[in-house]
Design a protein around this motif. Structure first.
Motif, short mmCIF file in Angstrom:
data_model
loop_
_atom_site.label_atom_id
_atom_site.label_comp_id
_atom_site.label_asym_id
_atom_site.label_seq_id
_atom_site.Cartn_x
_atom_site.Cartn_y
_atom_site.Cartn_z
N VAL A 168 2.38 21.34 31.81
CA VAL A 168 3.11 20.55 30.83
C VAL A 168 4.56 20.54 31.29
CG1 VAL A 168 3.83 20.38 28.41
CG2 VAL A 168 1.52 21.18 28.98
N THR A 169 5.13 19.36 31.37
CA THR A 169 6.46 19.22 31.94
C THR A 169 7.18 18.04 31.28
OG1 THR A 169 7.68 19.13 34.02
CG2 THR A 169 5.65 17.82 33.90
N ASP A 170 8.17 17.49 31.97
CA ASP A 170 8.86 16.32 31.44
C ASP A 170 8.94 15.25 32.52
OD1 ASP A 170 11.14 16.73 33.14
OD2 ASP A 170 11.96 18.14 31.70
N ILE A 171 9.54 14.13 32.16
CA ILE A 171 9.57 12.98 33.07
C ILE A 171 10.47 13.17 34.27
CG2 ILE A 171 8.92 11.33 31.28
CD1 ILE A 171 11.89 10.59 31.04
N ASN A 172 11.25 14.25 34.29
CA ASN A 172 12.16 14.51 35.41
C ASN A 172 11.59 15.52 36.40
OD1 ASN A 172 14.31 12.81 34.43
ND2 ASN A 172 14.56 14.34 32.81
N ASP A 173 10.34 15.91 36.22
CA ASP A 173 9.73 16.91 37.09
C ASP A 173 9.68 16.42 38.54
OD1 ASP A 173 7.43 18.47 38.42
OD2 ASP A 173 7.62 19.48 36.48
N GLU A 174 9.86 17.33 39.46
CA GLU A 174 9.79 17.03 40.89
C GLU A 174 8.41 16.47 41.28
OE1 GLU A 174 11.28 16.52 44.66
OE2 GLU A 174 12.38 17.04 42.85
N ALA A 175 7.40 16.70 40.45
CA ALA A 175 6.05 16.21 40.74
C ALA A 175 5.99 14.69 40.80
CB ALA A 175 5.07 16.73 39.69
N TYR A 176 6.99 14.01 40.28
CA TYR A 176 7.03 12.55 40.33
C TYR A 176 7.67 12.02 41.61
CZ TYR A 176 5.44 12.54 35.52
OH TYR A 176 4.69 12.72 34.38
N ASN A 177 8.02 12.91 42.53
CA ASN A 177 8.64 12.51 43.78
C ASN A 177 7.63 11.78 44.67
OD1 ASN A 177 10.21 12.24 46.07
ND2 ASN A 177 10.18 14.41 46.59
N LEU A 178 8.03 10.64 45.16
CA LEU A 178 7.20 9.87 46.08
C LEU A 178 7.97 9.47 47.34
CD1 LEU A 178 5.50 7.57 43.44
CD2 LEU A 178 4.38 9.34 44.79
N ASP A 179 9.17 10.00 47.48
CA ASP A 179 10.06 9.60 48.56
C ASP A 179 10.06 10.65 49.67
OD1 ASP A 179 11.94 8.11 49.93
OD2 ASP A 179 13.64 9.00 48.86
N PHE A 180 9.20 10.46 50.65
CA PHE A 180 9.10 11.38 51.78
C PHE A 180 9.41 10.62 53.06
CE2 PHE A 180 5.69 12.33 48.68
CZ PHE A 180 6.27 13.45 48.10
N GLU A 181 10.46 11.04 53.74
CA GLU A 181 10.84 10.36 54.97
C GLU A 181 9.98 10.77 56.15
OE1 GLU A 181 15.01 10.56 55.74
OE2 GLU A 181 15.52 9.95 53.70
N ASN A 182 9.37 11.95 56.05
CA ASN A 182 8.54 12.41 57.15
C ASN A 182 7.53 13.44 56.64
OD1 ASN A 182 9.91 15.00 57.06
ND2 ASN A 182 11.60 14.00 58.14
N GLU A 183 6.68 13.87 57.53
CA GLU A 183 5.61 14.81 57.18
C GLU A 183 6.17 16.15 56.71
OE1 GLU A 183 1.84 16.93 59.41
OE2 GLU A 183 2.52 14.97 60.13
#
Length: 143
Positions: free
Chosen positions: A85-100
């Motif tokens: 349970v978290t909020d809308i600012n959680d790092e889990a929403y990150n989709l920005d990966f420049e590399n592996e």
């Protein structure tokens, strides 16, 4: 967020539709986020992502360890590694990966198993709170 209150056919609906984050590419994204409402019908049956709430119970998690997704004309299986349970600012929403390396750092931060190549995150609201979210995350099972 068009599909929060619109069906896939374009009709207005409080239930909306289950949909993938617009920033994801269904074929190439190492992290896919899928959204759906935590909903019930008038008789209390869980609709949309309403059943994700069951993952908050330990017994349920122990007996339901995998999520399947039809992706790229095949069935992909993901072992669940996190429920939170978290909020809308959680790092889990990150989709920005420049590399592996950046993705690997993200996967490690999320608690994914070592050498995870792809993560699926299911996201739903929780209890009608505006910013509270329930996330269920899985790592791709290599066949």
């Amino acid at each position: 967020m068009k599909y929060l209150h619109t069906t896939i056919t374009g009709e207005e609906s409080k239930l909306g539709a289950i949909f993938m984050d617009y920033r994801c590419d269904a074929l190439t994204s190492p992290h896919t986020i899928i959204y759906g409402h935590d909903a019930k019908d008038l008789t209390g049956n869980e609709l949309m992502f309403g059943k994700l709430r069951n993952f908050l119970e330990e017994d349920f998690r122990l007996n339901h360890t995998e999520v399947c997704l039809y992706k790229d004309k095949e069935v992909k299986r993901y072992n669940i590694f996190a429920v939170k349970v978290t909020d809308i600012n959680d790092e889990a929403y990150n989709l920005d990966f420049e590399n592996e390396d950046q993705f690997n750092e993200f996967a490690d931060q999320m608690g994914a198993p070592e050498n995870t190549e792809e993560i699926l995150t299911l996201s739903t609201c929780l209890g009608g709170e505006n910013d509270v979210r329930l996330l269920v995350q899985g790592a791709l099972v290599k066949e």
